[in-house]
Write a protein that holds these residues in place. Structure first.
Motif, mmCIF file in Angstrom:
data_model
loop_
_atom_site.group_PDB
_atom_site.id
_atom_site.type_symbol
_atom_site.label_atom_id
_atom_site.label_comp_id
_atom_site.label_asym_id
_atom_site.label_seq_id
_atom_site.Cartn_x
_atom_site.Cartn_y
_atom_site.Cartn_z
ATOM 1 N N THR A 84 -84.522 -134.146 5.149
ATOM 2 C CA THR A 84 -83.591 -134.374 4.865
ATOM 3 C C THR A 84 -82.905 -134.303 6.306
ATOM 4 O OG1 THR A 84 -82.472 -133.141 2.843
ATOM 5 C CG2 THR A 84 -81.405 -133.346 4.716
ATOM 6 N N ASN B 258 -73.069 -130.149 7.104
ATOM 7 C CA ASN B 258 -74.900 -129.595 6.939
ATOM 8 C C ASN B 258 -74.723 -128.051 8.194
ATOM 9 O OD1 ASN B 258 -75.142 -129.938 4.416
ATOM 10 N ND2 ASN B 258 -76.583 -131.972 4.884
ATOM 11 N N ILE C 20 -80.434 -134.464 9.749
ATOM 12 C CA ILE C 20 -79.279 -133.449 9.637
ATOM 13 C C ILE C 20 -78.977 -134.103 11.731
ATOM 14 C CG2 ILE C 20 -76.976 -132.062 9.790
ATOM 15 C CD1 ILE C 20 -78.871 -129.990 7.833
ATOM 16 N N GLY D 50 -84.694 -132.400 11.126
ATOM 17 C CA GLY D 50 -85.505 -132.595 10.506
ATOM 18 C C GLY D 50 -86.267 -131.653 9.522
ATOM 19 N N SER E 220 -75.437 -136.910 7.635
ATOM 20 C CA SER E 220 -77.281 -136.230 6.804
ATOM 21 C C SER E 220 -77.360 -137.411 6.351
ATOM 22 C CB SER E 220 -77.522 -135.497 6.210
ATOM 23 O OG SER E 220 -76.901 -135.168 4.890
ATOM 24 N N HIS F 75 -81.177 -143.666 9.254
ATOM 25 C CA HIS F 75 -80.922 -143.818 7.354
ATOM 26 C C HIS F 75 -81.700 -145.733 7.824
ATOM 27 C CE1 HIS F 75 -79.450 -146.998 4.169
ATOM 28 N NE2 HIS F 75 -79.581 -145.402 3.864
ATOM 29 N N THR G 290 -85.424 -138.808 -1.255
ATOM 30 C CA THR G 290 -86.292 -138.392 -1.921
ATOM 31 C C THR G 290 -87.404 -138.788 -1.734
ATOM 32 O OG1 THR G 290 -86.166 -140.381 -3.271
ATOM 33 C CG2 THR G 290 -84.204 -138.408 -3.170
ATOM 34 N N TYR H 196 -77.085 -142.049 2.510
ATOM 35 C CA TYR H 196 -76.582 -140.941 3.398
ATOM 36 C C TYR H 196 -76.535 -139.666 1.969
ATOM 37 C CZ TYR H 196 -75.524 -145.504 5.833
ATOM 38 O OH TYR H 196 -76.104 -145.732 6.639
ATOM 39 N N GLY H 197 -76.171 -138.375 2.735
ATOM 40 C CA GLY H 197 -75.898 -137.497 2.618
ATOM 41 C C GLY H 197 -74.877 -136.113 2.936
ATOM 42 N N ASP I 257 -80.258 -137.970 3.207
ATOM 43 C CA ASP I 257 -81.637 -137.871 2.497
ATOM 44 C C ASP I 257 -82.544 -138.590 1.696
ATOM 45 O OD1 ASP I 257 -80.056 -135.374 2.189
ATOM 46 O OD2 ASP I 257 -79.137 -135.980 0.838
#
Length: 162
Positions: free
Chosen positions: A130, A160, A132, A113, A144, A48, A148, A155-156, A146
């Motif tokens: 994304t 997943n 993971i 990714g 994960s 992140h 955009t 944080y996703g 994310d």
């Protein structure tokens, strides 16, 4: 008068070792999963932070900044496997200048990714994707990050598939 010697008898020592062995047998698996959880949280936070760093550098430099999986010492990979590490670089005057890198992750963990490079434009926009992180390849414990296309990094969802 009889002198009593100080110390443990063999029976007391064997009982103590048996109790310690039972406690270790019960406790070690939970310590391993706890360590794996801490490692996962730490590495997801690294991912992140490196994505946020890349976006901030793109805005600061007013140039496109690329983030890609490591393939070898100074080259980017084109696969969706980001387990070998992450490289952040800017291309200025036809040469790549590395801004930051994350070395490979734990050998049992998988990082999946987007295939190729994630780019951040000078406006902070992104190609999106994304990443993971799967500790020990376990989908149930995956986390994960994310990115955009508007450049928002968050944080996703957990869990997943890897």
């Amino acid at each position: 008068m009889r002198n009593r010697s100080q110390g443990f008898t063999l029976v007391e020592l064997m009982v103590t070792i048996a109790v310690a062995a039972i406690l270790l047998t019960i406790g070690v698996p939970s310590l391993v999963s706890m360590y794996e959880g801490f490692r996962t949280n730490s590495n997801v936070e690294k991912i992140h932070n490196v994505m946020a760093f890349a976006r901030n550098q793109a805005i600061s430099y007013g140039a496109t900044v690329n983030v890609c999986p490591f393939a070898s010492v100074s080259t980017c990979g084109t696969s969706a496997d980001w387990s070998g590490g992450i490289r952040v670089y800017i291309n200025s005057a036809g040469t790549d200048k590395e801004l930051r890198a994350i070395d490979s992750f734990h050998s049992n963990d998988k990082v999946k990714g987007p295939s190729g490079t994630i780019t951040f434009s000078p406006e902070g926009l992104s190609s999106g994707g994304t990443l993971i992180y799967c500790p020990g390849g376990k989908t149930a414990e995956s986390q994960s990050v994310d990115i955009t296309t508007s450049g928002k990094i968050s944080y996703g969802n957990d869990g997943n598939s890897c």
